[in-house]
Structures are given as structure tokens and as C-alpha cells.
Design an enzyme around this catalytic site. Structure first.
Site, short mmCIF file in Angstrom:
data_model
loop_
_atom_site.label_atom_id
_atom_site.label_comp_id
_atom_site.label_asym_id
_atom_site.label_seq_id
_atom_site.Cartn_x
_atom_site.Cartn_y
_atom_site.Cartn_z
CE LYS A 103 7.23 5.35 5.35
NZ LYS A 103 6.95 6.64 5.89
CE LYS A 160 11.94 7.35 4.10
NZ LYS A 160 11.29 8.43 4.82
CB CYS A 212 17.15 46.91 -6.00
SG CYS A 212 16.66 48.51 -6.68
CB CYS A 226 14.48 50.40 -11.17
SG CYS A 226 15.60 50.05 -9.82
CD GLU A 270 -1.14 -0.47 3.66
OE1 GLU A 270 -1.70 0.42 4.29
OE2 GLU A 270 -1.26 -1.67 3.89
CG ASP A 286 5.43 13.00 3.02
OD1 ASP A 286 5.76 12.84 4.21
OD2 ASP A 286 6.04 13.74 2.23
CE1 TYR A 328 -0.77 3.46 10.01
CE2 TYR A 328 -0.69 5.45 8.68
CZ TYR A 328 -0.37 4.77 9.84
OH TYR A 328 0.35 5.37 10.82
S1 IVH Z 1 1.74 0.90 8.97
C1 IVH Z 1 3.12 -1.10 12.82
N1 IVH Z 1 0.97 1.91 6.69
O1 IVH Z 1 4.88 5.65 8.12
C2 IVH Z 1 2.78 -0.53 11.50
N2 IVH Z 1 2.31 3.26 8.12
O2 IVH Z 1 7.42 4.34 10.13
C3 IVH Z 1 2.36 0.86 11.59
N3 IVH Z 1 2.72 5.52 7.27
O3 IVH Z 1 4.71 6.15 11.49
C4 IVH Z 1 2.50 1.65 10.37
N4 IVH Z 1 1.58 5.31 5.41
O4 IVH Z 1 2.78 7.03 10.25
C5 IVH Z 1 1.67 2.12 7.82
N5 IVH Z 1 0.18 2.72 4.66
C6 IVH Z 1 0.86 2.91 5.79
C7 IVH Z 1 1.50 4.13 6.07
C8 IVH Z 1 2.23 4.25 7.24
C9 IVH Z 1 2.31 6.12 6.15
C10 IVH Z 1 3.60 6.14 8.28
C11 IVH Z 1 3.20 5.84 9.68
C12 IVH Z 1 4.44 5.36 10.39
C13 IVH Z 1 5.52 5.54 9.36
C14 IVH Z 1 6.39 4.31 9.28
#
Ligand code: IVH
Length: 687
Positions: A122, A325, A437, A422, A120, A124, A231
Site C-alpha cells: 500500500k 495498515k 539566546c 556562547c 501488494e 504512501d 496498482y
Molecule cells: S487499490 C478499489 N492498491 O490506498 C480499490 N490502493 O483507501 C482501489 N493505495 O485511495 C485501491 N496502494 O490511493 C490499491 N496497492 C494499492 C494501493 C492503494 C495505495 C491507496 C489508494 C486508495 C487508498 C485505499
């Protein structure tokens, strides 16, 4: 007219229930399914009816009423809450090999067991946990340090995609976790609004989301159009699940969450092994730029929740999940030429104009080169090929030069010697990283920029005049400085237009004149701030106004006296002195005075019980916001200082004040008083 004054409690309760359900349903369809079941007008009418009933029957108002979406609760403090289950982070990597290692290790550990993965996005943003009891949202908490976070429930309630009550089947007591993101479109709109109101724009959507959740005024949070991307669903340990229950898999939990009313992003995929995981990552590495919000990677989780315990944990993160990442997108493109932009304070910013190149979903042509030091440090020469990067932050950055493609004999980029607007020779002050300026009074972007500052919200707050109109007035030769605004006549305004904007109509002209009339009541400290004297911000202007009381006293002050004003350093004292040494500036003040602007401070003292005592205010308070308590100190004759010294009379300590301040006060023998002591000092003991 009070439509509901005759309603008894029972019919009112019924109508409140009815309206709550209707508005909840319309909201759900609108935000989750993109469907409008009623017109905006009808929706607003229902919401207003509900608000009105709740106002009349506060005891019947429900904590999760849809009226809470518009905000209104003031967060005086953010209570610290210990998470029922720690909020873990994930192991992360930029390397596909390490993802393959994670995958083969997991396969080895689970040998002989049938399992799959989910992949899935991640998101931001900012992680929060939402607790639901009996289907009602009861608490929203930020991640904090993973063990303890801040209670931000009032603000979370204003996020349309945070369900306030759940639908269908749901566990009785459970928590969901997810990320609050700021969609790009809403983020940019908010930043434009901030700039128009004279506030600094946020650097990126993540910081803005985080700042929004900590706003004291939940109404402002409601305006920000944040989104919650769910999530994770946690069930209390020991929850018995029958075989075949969808809640036995992470994938199934997210689908179940969707039925409960959460917005679950549709991009989650179940994957059998590395080949599918890699394909998913590769796809989103390219496709991420087409999403309406930022993502910074992909999260891979073992799908079967019953296997999580056996896979266990490392020190901080579970072994059943990992984050890949994305690297920032990067390309090399030839520099065509460097142009120079002039801002309102005269600062000149170099801009790289490059051969257009496709990067992270858009064509990039220009990027800032910040200042002369940056160009020098990067060693940028004419005709160089530049490395340009785009991370999650949308704005492309020049990160270096591809030296292998440097042309023989290439010369360092020459900085402009004269202002591109100018023609005035540029100046570089000692210790500054860029040039400016000095032709303040003849350089068009500086003139219009100063006017923009003058009318901005925290200055004169003339919101009927924006950038476009000010530029129009300047180009038409009607306005060159702030005082000219007050000479404008109705007939000069009507019909004034530009190619980009429509012409000013009669009503528009009247509105402008009315706003200028209103500006005559703006207090002296804001008039002083509006003049735009270098280094004199909102706070500095207040301090100067309070010290000198009148513009005449201020104009006569020498550098030494100016520097004595609290929080006004030597640098500011010199710029204030220099400003009033210029005849044209003194004339401007006289013309503004003649136009009726406030040039002396109207004292609005409530009492003088604090009799000139100096207070340092720190921490958060129950009955006041930080600004309110400061205003209260001054309104009762007290003075404010920002740091504790031998001259401090009291340290007014709220909750969560840092231990350093208390230690310092104790060391210097400064009495530390709490909010209730303060309130009895000023005779305010109402609850
Ligand atoms: S799962 C134990 N799923 O990324 C599992 N985290 O260090 C908990 N994040 O602090 C996280 N998208 O805030 C998960 N689809 C996603 C996410 C996600 C963003 C963030 C989350 C976490 C950091 C991972």
C-alpha cells in the site's frame, strides 16, 4: 547556427518520429529496466534535436512527445474533471483478526468457486487516474473527493514512470490507477535544495508529492523525480474477455500493464488463504524500511475480477479488497542526556540523546524534544526510558515516557539556563513555548545563520556562498556580518578551506566576487528582507519598502506609523522599531549602503491607471499566475489587500474563488470584476 532551417516539413516529420521513438525507447530502458543504452551526452543531444525541431515545426509536435518530460507547460488552473468511475477507497484495519474475518467472510461468500487473493504494497503517496486512448496518455486526474478531481496532465507527463504512449497490446480506451510517490532519496535531495534556497522544507514525502502535482510550473515538477506506482487497471464495463485472457485476473492485469510500459512493483504475490496473507504482511512489516519509498500497509484483493461484482460494495468501498495498515514502529530506550541546539533566530531546541536503538531500519540515537512545553507536558525526568516511534515519516518522534521504568527520586529534566554556544543566559518571552539566546551579535550559530539567510535565494541570492563557506569565512575571522562580505578581497578568499570542504580556487573566488557584485542590483525590498528582522518576511518587507520607499524613512518611523502599513501588525512594528533602535544595526545599514546596496525602492510603474485603488485578488486566472496578476496591479498603480473590507475598491475574481469572498464583497458593496474586465481597465487586450 540553425541546423534544421533547411528541413522541409516531410523530412522534419520523419525525423521527429524517428527521434521520438528513439528517446522513448531510451527512456523506457532507463527508467523501467535500469539500463542505459546511450551516454547521457548522446541522449541530451537527441532530446535537444527533437526540441529544436518541435520549436520550428510546432504543428508537428506530438502532445505526448518525450520532450514533455522536462516540463514547460504552465498550469494556470487545474480543471475539475468528473471521474468516469468513482475513485473508491478501501476498508482498512490495523488488526490481523479483522483481516482473518475478511478472509473467512470472502471464502463463505464465494463457497464452491475457485479463487485466490493478491497481496501488494500500500504505497504512501497520492492517488491518480491515467486515461489512455489508442495507446496515448490523454488525461491524468487526482482523486479529489473520489467523484471529481483536478486535471494534472501536464505535471503527470513529467513523471518518468508514467508512460506517455503504450507498447505492445493494450485496450483501446481504458484507465489505470496508481499512487504517485516521492522516493526518500529524491525527497531528501529536494528538501536540502529548498533549505539552501531559503524555502521551508516539506514535512514528509506524501505532502511533497501532493504539492508537486499541483505546481503551476511543470518544469519544477519534472525536477522533483516523482514515481508512479501502478496498482489498478480498469476496463470499460462490458469489455468482453476471452476465457484464458490474462486480463481476467488482477494479477494478470498488472503483468499485462508491465508489458505496456508501466512500472509495476515486483512485490505483488498471489496467495491462497490466510496463512500466506499473514506471512506476506509479517514479512513486509519488517522489510518495509528497506524500500526506497514509503508504504503504510498491505492491500489484499480478490484476484479474479469476474467475482468482484458478486461480492459487491459497502457504502464507500468494495467488499473484494481490504487494506491492512502498519502500526508505527515503537521502542523504549533510556534517555542519556538532553542537549540544546541554537538556531539562526536564537531559538534553543532541546534534543534527547538516547541509548542507540534499532527502530524501523535505522539506529536511532537522537530525537527532538521540541521545546520547554513539550518536556513539561510529557513529564520527562532525568534517566527516564522514552517511547520512540517511527511512522511512515522517517523522522523518529518521542511519544511518551515508560513510567514503569522511572528511577526512584528522578528529577524533571532541567532546561538549559545559558546558551550552550556562547554562555549567555537564555530568555523566555511571554506567550512563547521555548527559550532563546538574546546574544544575537555574539553567538556563532546565530551569526552564521543570519549570513545564510542574507545570501539565500529569496533574499540576496548569492548562491556561491553556502553554509560551509560562510562558516569558513566566519571562523577565519573574515566575516562577522553581512557588510563584511562586501569587503572581501580576492587574495583573502583564494586558498581558504576547511577539513570538510576543498579550498577555494581562483575561479571560485572570482565567482564569489561576481555574485557579490550582482547583489548590488538586488531591489531594496529584498535587501530589507535579507536583514533578517524578526517577523519581517518576504511579503512584509515588500509592504514596508513600498510604504516608506527609503531605508531612511523606515529607520525614522515610530511604532504607530509602522503598524499602519498594511499586513504589518503591532508585533512586527515593535520588532522593526527595536531593530533600528540598535546602533550596531544602523551602522550595518550604513556600511551596506556604502557597499552599494539598494536602499531605496526603484519604482517601475507601467502606468498609473489604477490610481491607488485597493484590490483583493482571489481564485485562479487564465492569463496570469496569482503572483503575476498581483504584480500587474501594483505596476499599474493599484494597491493590494489580503481581505475584503470597506476600504476595498475591487474584488478581482478568478475561477474557483470561494463563495464566502463573493458574499462578503456583495454585502459591503465592493464591485466584483473578472479577469477580462481587469485587462480592459489596464488596456491589455492582447489575447
Ligand atoms: S487499490 C478499489 N492498491 O490506498 C480499490 N490502493 O483507501 C482501489 N493505495 O485511495 C485501491 N496502494 O490511493 C490499491 N496497492 C494499492 C494501493 C492503494 C495505495 C491507496 C489508494 C486508495 C487508498 C485505499
Amino acid at each position: 547556427m540553425d541546423l534544421f532551417s533547411s528541413l522541409d516539413a516531410e523530412p522534419a516529420r520523419k525525423r521527429i518520429d524517428e527521434l521520438t521513438q528513439l528517446v522513448d525507447r531510451y527512456n523506457h530502458e532507463y527508467y523501467m529496466n535500469d539500463t542505459s543504452l546511450v551516454s547521457d551526452y548522446e541522449f541530451d543531444a537527441l532530446l535537444r534535436e527533437l526540441q529544436e525541431l518541435e520549436r520550428q515545426y510546432p504543428e508537428l509536435a506530438q502532445p505526448n512527445s518525450p520532450t514533455k518530460r522536462v516540463g514547460g507547460e504552465v498550469n494556470k488552473t487545474f480543471r475539475q474533471v468528473t471521474h468516469r468511475f468513482p475513485m473508491l477507497s478501501l476498508g482498512n484495519t490495523y488488526s490481523m483478526e479483522e483481516i482473518a474475518e475478511f478472509e473467512s467472510r470472502t471464502r463463505r461468500l464465494l463457497e464452491g468457486t475457485a479463487f485466490s487473493y493478491t497481496c501488494e504494497l500500500k504505497y504512501d503517496g497520492v492517488a491518480i487516474g491515467l486515461t489512455y486512448k489508442h495507446g496515448q496518455l490523454v488525461q491524468a486526474v487526482t482523486r479529489g473527493n473520489g467523484t471529481v478531481g483536478d486535471d494534472i496532465t501536464a505535471n503527470a507527463r513529467t513523471i518518468p514512470t508514467v508512460p506517455l504512449r503504450l507498447r505492445g497490446d493494450y485496450p483501446d480506451d481504458f484507465e489505470v490507477r496508481g499512487e504517485v510517490v516521492y522516493p526518500f532519496e529524491a525527497f531528501e535531495a529536494m528538501n536540502r535544495r529548498r533549505e539552501a534556497e531559503g524555502d521551508a522544507p516539506f514535512a514528509n514525502p506524501r505532502n511533497a508529492a501532493s504539492g508537486s502535482l499541483k505546481l503551476q510550473d511543470s518544469r519544477e515538477c519534472a525536477r522533483r523525480r516523482l514515481e508512479f506506482c501502478m496498482y489498478f487497471m480498469m476496463l470499460p464495463p462490458g469489455t468482453a474477455l476471452p476465457s484464458g485472457s490474462p486480463l481476467l485476473s488482477h494479477y494478470g492485469r498488472l503483468q499485462a500493464a508491465r508489458d505496456m510500459g508501466f512500472r509495476v512493483q515486483p512485490h505483488i504475490r498471489e496467495c491462497a488463504g490466510m496463512e500466506e496473507i499473514k506471512a506476506y504482511i509479517d514479512y513486509w512489516d519488517k522489510e518495509r524500511w528497506n524500500l526506497p519509498y514509503g508504504i503504510d500497509g498491505i492491500v489484499i484483493k480478490v484476484n479474479q475480477t469476474s467475482l468482484w461484482d458478486s461480492l459487491g460494495m459497502t457504502a464507500k468501498s468494495p467488499r473484494w479488497a481490504i487494506a491492512y495498515k502498519f502500526k508505527a514502529a515503537r521502542v523504549a530506550t533510556p534517555l542519556e542526556h538532553v542537549s540544546f541546539q541554537v538556531g539562526r533566530t536564537g531559538v534553543v531546541t532541546p534534543v534527547a540523546n538516547m541509548q542507540p536503538v534499532w527502530l524501523g531500519g535505522t539506529t536511532v540515537r537522537r530525537a527532538t524534544l521540541n521545546n520547554a512545553d513539550f518536556i513539561e507536558k510529557m513529564d520527562i525526568c532525568e534517566g527516564d526510558t522514552l517511547w520512540v516511534e517511527k511512522g511512515g515519516e522517517i523522522i523518529p518522534k518521542v511519544v511518551g515516557v515508560d513510567l514503569s521504568r522511572r528511577l526512584p527520586g528522578a528529577q524533571p529534566v532541567a532546561y538549559a539556563r545559558c546558551c550552550p554556544e556562547c554562555g549567555t543566559p537564555l530568555v523566555r518571552s511571554e506567550g512563547e513555548s521555548g527559550y532563546y539566546c538574546p546574544n544575537q551579535d555574539g553567538c556563532p550559530p546565530q551569526i552564521v545563520g543570519r549570513l545564510e539567510h542574507f545570501v539565500s535565494r529569496k533574499a540576496m541570492n548569492i548562491d556561491t556562498l553556502g553554509h560551509e563557506r560562510l562558516e569558513m569565512l566566519y571562523r577565519a575571522g573574515l566575516v562577522c556580518d553581512a557588510a563584511d562580505l562586501f569587503d572581501l578581497r580576492r587574495e583573502q578568499l583564494i586558498g581558504l578551506g576547511s577539513e570538510e570542504g576543498s579550498a577555494i580556487q581562483e575561479r571560485g573566488a572570482d565567482n564569489i566576487l561576481a555574485a557579490l557584485e550582482e547583489a548590488r542590483r538586488v531591489p531594496f525590498d529584498r535587501v530589507l528582507f535579507a536583514l533578517g528582522i524578526r517577523y519581517v518576511g518576504e511579503v512584509g518587507a515588500k509592504k514596508l519598502a513600498r510604504y516608506f520607499h527609503t531605508v531612511d524613512a523606515l529607520m525614522q518611523a515610530g511604532v504607530d506609523e509602522l503598524a499602519q502599513v498594511e499586513d504589518v501588525g503591532e508585533k512586527t512594528a515593535v520588532t522593526v522599531y527595536d531593530y533600528f533602535a540598535v546602533d550596531a544595526h544602523r551602522r550595518l545599514v550604513e556600511r551596506l549602503r556604502a557597499a552599494g546596496l539598494q536602499m531605496r525602492l526603484e519604482e517601475r510603474l507601467l502606468s498609473d491607471v489604477l490610481g491607488g485603488k485597493t484590490f483583493v485578488v482571489s481564485g485562479v486566472f487564465e492569463h496570469y499566475s496569482r503572483d503575476e496578476i498581483k504584480q500587474s496591479v501594483e505596476a499599474h498603480g493599484g494597491k493590494l489587500a489580503s481581505s475584503i473590507s470597506g476600504k476595498t475598491d475591487y474584488l478581482l475574481a478568478g475561477e474557483r474563488m470561494g463563495p464566502e469572498k463573493r458574499r462578503k464583497a456583495e454585502k459591503l458593496g465592493v464591485p466584483v470584476i473578472d479577469e477580462s474586465t481587469y485587462r480592459s481597465m489596464i488596456g491589455d487586450e492582447t489575447a
